[in-house]
Design a protein around this motif. Structure first.
Motif, short mmCIF file in Angstrom:
data_model
loop_
_atom_site.label_atom_id
_atom_site.label_comp_id
_atom_site.label_asym_id
_atom_site.label_seq_id
_atom_site.Cartn_x
_atom_site.Cartn_y
_atom_site.Cartn_z
N PHE A 267 0.79 -1.24 -0.05
CA PHE A 267 -0.11 -0.02 0.11
C PHE A 267 0.97 1.32 -0.14
CE2 PHE A 267 -4.66 -0.94 1.37
CZ PHE A 267 -4.86 -2.05 0.69
N ARG A 268 1.98 1.15 0.60
CA ARG A 268 3.01 2.33 0.62
C ARG A 268 3.72 2.58 -0.74
NH1 ARG A 268 4.72 3.97 6.04
NH2 ARG A 268 6.63 4.64 4.91
N ARG A 269 4.04 1.39 -1.42
CA ARG A 269 4.57 1.51 -2.87
C ARG A 269 3.88 1.59 -3.98
NH1 ARG A 269 9.82 3.27 -1.93
NH2 ARG A 269 10.50 3.05 0.25
N ALA A 270 2.64 0.88 -4.10
CA ALA A 270 2.05 0.37 -5.26
C ALA A 270 1.38 1.79 -5.99
CB ALA A 270 1.20 -0.59 -5.12
N ALA A 271 1.39 1.92 -7.25
CA ALA A 271 1.10 2.78 -8.06
C ALA A 271 -0.45 2.67 -8.14
CB ALA A 271 1.49 3.08 -9.44
N TRP B 227 -4.32 -0.11 -7.49
CA TRP B 227 -4.81 -1.35 -6.86
C TRP B 227 -4.13 -2.42 -7.39
CZ3 TRP B 227 -6.66 -1.96 -2.02
CH2 TRP B 227 -7.19 -2.94 -1.80
#
Lengths: 254, 192
Positions: free
Chosen positions: A203-207, A209
């Motif tokens: 959740f911190r890194r992904a661009a 869902w």
């Protein structure tokens, strides 16, 4: 390592390492990650109760987790601020520890449930975890857009007349079953580490869902494979090694 | 113009009545404004139309089969969630055609990495462009700059011209005057 001896335990854990991070993304989306820990503790208490009652522990664990999953929403409506999950967690832990402390037969299983017993997994554990995991992955894929819409636009979800039970009681039950099955193999904290840390990092890194789900899956599987090899090589219990690896990954990446 | 929504002496609230009796109607292609001081129950009325707030007396009539969409004042809980603008629009079924240029090129960015105004406009757009016959908007100009308000005004007119009914709750009198066909002013409740 002896391939034959460790193949089934490895595959059992791998199935958990695939399903738990994906499930964890949806628990995190709903701000219900504490429920995962509650289900694991309740399942542990149920397994110990079943053992003492002469029923297969896995049935006891699944039944009590299912009871918690189906009743959780009722408690959550009355107890605000996540108190229902905290009460389930503390209650499950207390019952499990008391049972383990007072019945010698339950003590060994209690240790196994809290510390994990992956290396003793047999095909009896593998098939329920693998087939159940597959069902959960398909169900999450089918429910994904509803789960997201209900979280982001609850009014729009209601106004469209979409059926609420699959994403409320249905999801709770699915999460409870999955956590109960995983707890029987990985232990309470091993299962929780996989359901919490990979989604938290993703959740911190992904661009977006989709990439968040892929990140969580990749982190979970990589950490699992590394922990399995490391724990075997160093002759250490698997659950704590996995948890430590994920904590280190979390500190490095975050 | 066909009537989409009608209320008759409607009184709504949460635990107790919060509005005065209200007669209201919204027809297809019409933009109706609801104004009034804080606490008069404007947002509660929209919540009642969405089935969340309680109807204490009076009635709400909706044309059969009318599809509603509601935008609330609070921004959806997207902070900390890896959700892109494109995914958000796909969730509600909203098209990206017609988005302002300052937003159209940012659809693949996470919502929590957009500015507050950009995020607000995109979450508003996702409701505004969702398949619906009647759109309920609660303070849509909050957090919008001049360009955002101008684009919203123009777009609401296009949406109404395409046949949607729109009910707007707003404190922004300039915006309400510019966009609404009719404005209903609510007074404080005298119901204890």
């Amino acid at each position: 390592m002896s391939t034959e001896l460790f193949l089934i335990p490895f595959l059992t854990g791998l199935a958990c390492a695939i399903v738990l991070p994906v499930l964890g993304c949806y628990l995190r989306l709903r701000d219900e990650w504490l429920a995962a820990l509650a289900y694991s503790h309740v399942a542990a208490a149920g397994a110990l109760l079943a053992l003492l009652a002469g029923v297969p522990p896995v049935l006891g664990g699944l039944s009590t987790a299912a009871l918690a999953g189906s009743g959780r929403r009722l408690f959550a409506q009355r107890l605000s601020g996540g108190a229902s999950d905290a009460l389930l967690l503390v209650g499950g832990w207390a019952i499990a520890v008391l049972l383990a402390a007072n019945a010698p037969m339950a003590e060994r299983l209690g240790h196994a449930l809290f510390d994990g017993q992956l290396y003793f997994a047999s095909s009896q554990e593998l098939w329920p975890v693998a087939s159940g995991g597959l069902v959960v992955l398909f169900a999450l894929r089918a429910l994904s857009s509803r789960l997201l819409l209900a979280r982001v636009y609850p009014d729009l979800f209601r106004l469209r007349g979409l059926s609420a039970w699959p994403i409320q009681v249905g999801f709770d039950l699915m999460a409870a079953f999955t956590l109960a099955l995983a707890t029987m193999s990985l232990g309470v904290m091993g299962a929780f580490a996989l359901v919490f840390i990979p989604p938290w990092l993703a959740f911190r890194r992904a661009a977006n869902w989709r990439s968040g789900l892929r990140w969580a899956l990749a982190i979970g599987v990589l950490a699992y494979v590394a922990a399995f090899a490391l724990a075997l090589g160093l002759d250490q219990p698997f659950g704590p090694v996995l948890a430590l690896l994920l904590v280190l990954a979390g500190l490095l990446v975050a | 113009m066909s009537l989409l929504l009608r209320t008759e002496k409607l009184v709504v609230g949460w635990q107790q009545p919060a509005t005065q009796p209200l007669d209201l109607s919204v027809a297809a292609g019409e933009i109706v404004g609801l104004t009034g001081p804080n606490g008069v129950g404007k947002s509660t009325l929209l919540a009642a139309f969405a089935g969340r707030a309680k109807v204490f007396s009076g009635r709400i009539e909706q044309s059969p089969g009318v599809r509603l969409a509601l935008q609330r004042q609070d921004v959806p809980p997207v902070v900390g969630m890896p959700l892109s603008g494109r995914e958000l629009l796909a969730l509600t079924g909203a098209a990206s055609d017609g988005l302002p240029t300052w937003l159209a090129g940012r659809l693949d960015i996470r919502l929590d990495r957009l500015s507050g105004g950009q995020r607000h406009y995109l979450t508003l757009w996702a409701v505004l462009q969702a398949p619906a016959d009647l759109v309920l908007l609660d303070e849509p100009t909050n957090n919008l700059d001049v360009a955002g308000v101008a684009h919203l005004t123009e777009h609401l007119r296009d949406r109404a011209a395409a046949g949607a009914g729109i009910l707007v709750v707003s404190h922004d009198t300039a915006f309400v005057d510019a966009v609404c066909d009719r404005v209903i002013g609510l007074r404080g409740s005298d119901v204890d």
